[in-house]
Design a protein around this motif. Structure first.
Motif, PDB file in Angstrom:
ATOM      1  N   GLU A 129       0.775  -1.293   0.071  1.00 32.76           N
ATOM      2  CA  GLU A 129      -0.009   0.013  -0.027  1.00 32.76           C
ATOM      3  C   GLU A 129       0.932   1.279   0.111  1.00 32.76           C
ATOM      4  N   ALA A 130       2.014   1.395   0.666  1.00 40.02           N
ATOM      5  CA  ALA A 130       2.853   2.460   0.810  1.00 40.02           C
ATOM      6  C   ALA A 130       3.399   2.759  -0.676  1.00 40.02           C
ATOM      7  N   LEU A 131       3.739   1.564  -1.319  1.00 42.08           N
ATOM      8  CA  LEU A 131       4.147   1.719  -2.814  1.00 42.08           C
ATOM      9  C   LEU A 131       3.013   2.366  -3.610  1.00 42.08           C
ATOM     10  N   GLN A 132       1.827   1.870  -3.444  1.00 45.10           N
ATOM     11  CA  GLN A 132       0.838   2.441  -4.428  1.00 45.10           C
ATOM     12  C   GLN A 132       0.676   3.966  -4.042  1.00 45.10           C
ATOM     13  N   ALA A 133       0.746   4.277  -2.868  1.00 45.20           N
ATOM     14  CA  ALA A 133       0.637   5.657  -2.161  1.00 45.20           C
ATOM     15  C   ALA A 133       1.853   6.526  -2.874  1.00 45.20           C
ATOM     16  N   LEU A 134       2.888   6.052  -3.050  1.00 51.03           N
ATOM     17  CA  LEU A 134       4.082   6.475  -3.540  1.00 51.03           C
ATOM     18  C   LEU A 134       3.922   6.788  -4.998  1.00 51.03           C
ATOM     19  N   ASP A 135       3.287   5.808  -5.407  1.00 51.27           N
ATOM     20  CA  ASP A 135       3.143   6.013  -7.259  1.00 51.27           C
ATOM     21  C   ASP A 135       1.993   7.140  -7.536  1.00 51.27           C
ATOM     22  N   ALA A 136       1.084   6.845  -6.827  1.00 49.49           N
ATOM     23  CA  ALA A 136      -0.092   8.087  -6.660  1.00 49.49           C
ATOM     24  C   ALA A 136       0.544   9.518  -6.533  1.00 49.49           C
ATOM     25  N   PHE A 137       1.432   9.657  -5.622  1.00 53.94           N
ATOM     26  CA  PHE A 137       2.233  10.930  -5.579  1.00 53.94           C
ATOM     27  C   PHE A 137       3.060  11.246  -6.834  1.00 53.94           C
ATOM     28  N   PHE A 138       3.665  10.316  -7.437  1.00 59.17           N
ATOM     29  CA  PHE A 138       4.469  10.687  -8.713  1.00 59.17           C
ATOM     30  C   PHE A 138       3.473  10.918  -9.753  1.00 59.17           C
ATOM     31  N   ALA A 139       2.260  10.143  -9.846  1.00 59.68           N
ATOM     32  CA  ALA A 139       1.462  10.258 -10.884  1.00 59.68           C
ATOM     33  C   ALA A 139       0.507  11.802 -10.742  1.00 59.68           C
ATOM     34  N   GLN A 140       0.281  12.055  -9.664  1.00 57.13           N
ATOM     35  CA  GLN A 140      -0.533  13.149  -9.369  1.00 57.13           C
ATOM     36  C   GLN A 140      -0.149  14.435  -8.892  1.00 57.13           C
ATOM     37  N   ARG A 141       0.848  14.289  -7.854  1.00 57.18           N
ATOM     38  CA  ARG A 141       1.141  15.663  -7.077  1.00 57.18           C
ATOM     39  C   ARG A 141       2.661  15.966  -7.202  1.00 57.18           C
ATOM     40  N   ALA A 142       3.434  15.174  -7.729  1.00 55.67           N
ATOM     41  CA  ALA A 142       4.907  15.586  -7.992  1.00 55.67           C
ATOM     42  C   ALA A 142       5.245  16.885  -8.883  1.00 55.67           C
ATOM     43  N   GLU A 143       4.336  17.054  -9.786  1.00 59.28           N
ATOM     44  CA  GLU A 143       5.005  18.071 -10.762  1.00 59.28           C
ATOM     45  C   GLU A 143       4.758  19.392  -9.860  1.00 59.28           C
ATOM     46  N   LYS A 144       3.597  19.655  -9.005  1.00 62.31           N
ATOM     47  CA  LYS A 144       3.257  20.767  -8.294  1.00 62.31           C
ATOM     48  C   LYS A 144       3.676  20.863  -6.892  1.00 62.31           C
ATOM     49  N   PHE A 145       4.406  19.777  -6.600  1.00 58.51           N
ATOM     50  CA  PHE A 145       4.738  19.623  -4.987  1.00 58.51           C
ATOM     51  C   PHE A 145       5.683  20.796  -4.703  1.00 58.51           C
ATOM     52  N   GLY A 146       6.568  21.094  -5.375  1.00 58.69           N
ATOM     53  CA  GLY A 146       7.646  22.137  -5.227  1.00 58.69           C
ATOM     54  C   GLY A 146       6.791  23.618  -5.063  1.00 58.69           C
ATOM     55  N   ASP A 147       6.082  24.100  -6.188  1.00 60.85           N
ATOM     56  CA  ASP A 147       5.405  25.059  -6.140  1.00 60.85           C
ATOM     57  C   ASP A 147       4.671  25.556  -4.774  1.00 60.85           C
ATOM     58  N   TYR A 148       3.883  24.527  -4.478  1.00 60.96           N
ATOM     59  CA  TYR A 148       2.690  24.523  -3.113  1.00 60.96           C
ATOM     60  C   TYR A 148       3.463  24.062  -1.854  1.00 60.96           C
ATOM     61  N   GLN A 149       4.741  24.081  -1.723  1.00 64.84           N
ATOM     62  CA  GLN A 149       5.093  23.203  -0.603  1.00 64.84           C
ATOM     63  C   GLN A 149       4.766  23.868   0.773  1.00 64.84           C
ATOM     64  N   ASP A 150       4.746  25.263   0.812  1.00 60.08           N
ATOM     65  CA  ASP A 150       4.396  26.072   1.805  1.00 60.08           C
ATOM     66  C   ASP A 150       2.990  26.526   1.662  1.00 60.08           C
ATOM     67  N   ALA A 151       2.092  26.062   0.732  1.00 57.93           N
ATOM     68  CA  ALA A 151       1.085  26.779   0.890  1.00 57.93           C
ATOM     69  C   ALA A 151      -0.232  25.881   1.730  1.00 57.93           C
ATOM     70  N   MET A 152      -1.255  26.736   2.318  1.00 56.70           N
ATOM     71  CA  MET A 152      -2.002  26.160   3.160  1.00 56.70           C
ATOM     72  C   MET A 152      -3.821  26.525   2.476  1.00 56.70           C
ATOM     73  N   LEU A 153      -4.441  25.613   2.438  1.00 53.85           N
ATOM     74  CA  LEU A 153      -5.915  25.756   2.093  1.00 53.85           C
ATOM     75  C   LEU A 153      -6.907  25.135   2.911  1.00 53.85           C
ATOM     76  N   GLY A 154      -7.696  25.872   3.421  1.00 51.65           N
ATOM     77  CA  GLY A 154      -8.980  25.430   4.117  1.00 51.65           C
ATOM     78  C   GLY A 154      -9.613  24.263   3.550  1.00 51.65           C
ATOM     79  N   GLY A 155      -9.932  23.104   4.274  1.00 47.94           N
ATOM     80  CA  GLY A 155     -10.522  21.998   3.556  1.00 47.94           C
ATOM     81  C   GLY A 155      -9.685  21.146   2.659  1.00 47.94           C
ATOM     82  N   GLU A 156      -8.546  21.525   2.563  1.00 45.96           N
ATOM     83  CA  GLU A 156      -7.420  20.673   1.889  1.00 45.96           C
ATOM     84  C   GLU A 156      -6.377  20.257   2.844  1.00 45.96           C
ATOM     85  N   PRO A 157      -6.666  19.047   3.666  1.00 46.30           N
ATOM     86  CA  PRO A 157      -5.396  18.780   4.604  1.00 46.30           C
ATOM     87  C   PRO A 157      -4.239  18.291   3.776  1.00 46.30           C
TER      88      PRO A 157
END
Ligand code: FAD
Ligand code: SF4
Length: 525
Positions: free
Chosen positions: A238-266
């Motif tokens: 499961e941990a590997l699946q979670a890692l895959d999901a990160f690289f597929a969906q969130r890695a591209e913008k990880f840097g840009d929004y590393q310090d950002a916070m949004l209500g309702g988006e934990p």
């Protein structure tokens, strides 16, 4: 014939570690559920479920692979091992160096008192067969070599450069950092106000996890937070699946929004791998290699890849190394002499109307997770500027988060968040409302005004920030940037400054105080 007993600690859940024999016939394996550890703090319910379920899944996985495995429930880990040695008639105990000081001390005592009657062999928990990139010895050598008499503070950026050179990761043929610099931090600080993050992976509890959930419902000592929905990876698959999901969906913008916070988006664009890394379901080396691969194939921009590598090969390794340099002193140091009890709203978010604090605490209560900037710039920052006792805060962080173990929580809280330990920080991470307003959308739904410093609707962070700067000016003005800020303070007329200090005093006086009466056992093991 007597065989060795391999002790798999609750955070050693990986077959590549030296606490698991490569050959199933080479010895038997034991995992221990310690009652003392289970009641040491008011643990978040999901954290308890995670650890119990992940240990039991791992035991099952080993059994399927032909190992002789037992899970022993005992008063302490040492007692569990004593029972197992007796039952298996083991010749010796083989384990990894315990990752927390309490367990390390308890093992040392057991050896001294010959509790087990057989020898204990401890392998380094870093390097080959370990869980960290570095051995403890390698870190200690670095720490000794780089500590100057004139300024004994260790620097993460020096450590990180050394790690980059040592590994060659994101370094070019000439030994220079890719992109011409070691850190792209300045590019990784965008607010995300008009963005919406992709949904984060979630894992349906299976029978083993559901059984752990039922057990936690009847836990014999105080617990905190919501039990459901439980979403965390409990196995390596499961941990590997979670890692895959990160690289597929969130890695591209990880840097840009590393310090950002949004209500309702934990979860934002964060990796959500800390709970898996800290249980060894994932190894930091494999995560770093995936980052390098994503950068090389163009799915992760250089700034994002560098940002993530810095967190894992830099901050994570650095914190673990510093922890072992500084415990047990780190537990009691309190440089700024902050003694205010923990405000009640850290346990009960409805007790505050500060939207940033309330949202962040509620999120931890509900999901067992808060991302770095919530931890540092909201929850840690508030405690810092309000003068909250760093130890009380440390216990809250340790109990409340899905990834919290003393080796990583303590240096983050004592060093980064509260400046209680100054062995590796040059200035406190203190901020007024302007920072939170810039990096989040919290202020727009808050009853307080982030632009005001005095008056009943002025944001509490503002008066508390300036009162903090004033209170600690002798220490803080040694830092050039903070000295410039203090010049701004000095330019305001006395009436204005007095009004800010009065408001800050009033705010602290009115803070609702933690009345849970819960107790904490740092050394329980
Ligand atoms: P991402 O933001 O995606 O980062 C990737 C990985 O980098 C993390 O999984 C983590 O392994 C590593 N990392 C990043 N920053 C740090 C850091 N400062 N120290 C160590 N590792 C880091 N992290 C924990 O694992 N356990 C804790 O108990 C913990 N307590 C913290 C308390 C405070 C006050 C602060 C300021 C930070 C704390 N951190 C802790 C560090 C960091 O906030 C978390 O590792 C991170 O938020 C976990 O979420 P993620 O996996 O989505 O991380
Ligand atoms: Fe937090 Fe102040 Fe903004 Fe309210 S106004 S969300 S208290 S920073």
């Amino acid at each position: 014939m007597a065989r060795p007993l391999y002790f798999v600690g609750p955070w050693d859940l990986n077959r590549d570690l030296a606490c698991v024999p490569p050959d199933p016939q080479a010895g038997s394996v034991v995992l221990v559920e310690s009652e003392a550890k289970g009641r040491a703090l008011p643990w978040h319910k999901q954290k308890l479920v995670l650890v119990l379920s992940a240990m039991r899944h791992f035991a099952h996985e080993l059994e399927e692979a032909g190992y002789h495995v037992s899970i022993v429930r005992a008063k302490t880990y040492a007692e569990g091992l004593q029972k197992a040695v007796k039952k298996q008639r083991a010749s010796e105990i083989i384990a990894l160096m315990p990752r927390e000081y309490g367990l390390s001390r308890s093992f040392a005592q057991a050896v001294e008192q010959n509790t087990w009657g057989v020898p204990l062999t401890l392998h380094d928990d870093g390097g080959d067969g370990g869980h960290y990139l570095l051995t403890r010895e390698a870190f200690a050598e670095w720490a000794q070599r780089t500590q100057k008499k004139s300024d004994p503070r260790w620097r993460m950026d020096t450590f990180y450069r050394w790690m980059r050179q040592r590994t060659g990761w994101l370094m070019d043929d000439k030994g220079k950092p890719e992109g011409g610099k070691y850190s792209f931090d300045a590019e990784n600080r965008k607010p995300a106000k008009n963005e919406s993050p992709p949904s984060a992976p979630s894992f349906e509890p299976d029978a083993i996890t559901r059984k752990a959930m039922a057990q936690v419902k009847k836990w014999p000592s105080p617990t905190w937070g919501e039990l459901e929905p439980f979403r965390w990876p409990v196995t390596r698959a499961e941990a590997l699946q979670a890692l895959d999901a990160f690289f597929a969906q969130r890695a591209e913008k990880f840097g840009d929004y590393q310090d950002a916070m949004l209500g309702g988006e934990p979860f934002m664009w964060h990796t959500l791998i800390s709970s898996s890394l800290n249980l060894s379901l994932l190894h930091p080396q494999e995560v770093c290699e995936r980052v390098l691969e994503a950068q090389a194939n163009g799915t992760m921009p250089l700034a994002a890849a560098e940002g993530l590598l810095r967190q894992i090969m830099g901050w994570r390794e650095f914190m673990r190394g510093i922890y072992w340099q500084r415990v047990p002193q780190m537990r009691i140091t309190n440089t700024l002499k902050a003694h205010h009890p923990l405000p009640k709203f850290y346990w009960e978010p409805a007790e505050t109307d500060m939207n940033c604090v309330r949202t962040s605490v509620q999120q931890v209560h509900d999901t067992d997770y808060g991302h770095h900037i919530q931890r540092l710039m909201v929850l840690g920052n508030f405690a810092l500027i309000a003068g909250v006792d760093p130890h009380a805060l440390s216990h809250w962080f340790w109990a409340g988060f899905v990834d919290a173990y003393e080796w990583v929580e303590l240096p983050n809280v004592m060093g980064m968040a509260t400046f209680a330990d100054t062995s590796f920080t040059t200035k406190p991470y203190a901020a007024a409302a302007a920072y939170i307003d810039r990096m989040s959308d919290y202020c727009k739904s808050c009853p307080y005004n982030p632009k005001e410093r005095v008056g009943s609707d002025a944001c509490p962070f503002n008066a508390l920030f300036w009162a903090f700067m004033h209170r600690h000016r002798t220490r803080l003005e040694k830092n050039i940037r903070l000295k410039m800020l203090l010049r701004t303070w000095d330019k305001w007329d006395k009436k204005q400054r007095d009004a800010i200090l009065r408001r800050a005093r009033q705010l602290v006086k009115n803070l609702p105080v933690d009345d849970t009466g819960w107790t904490y056992e740092d050394d329980a093991a």
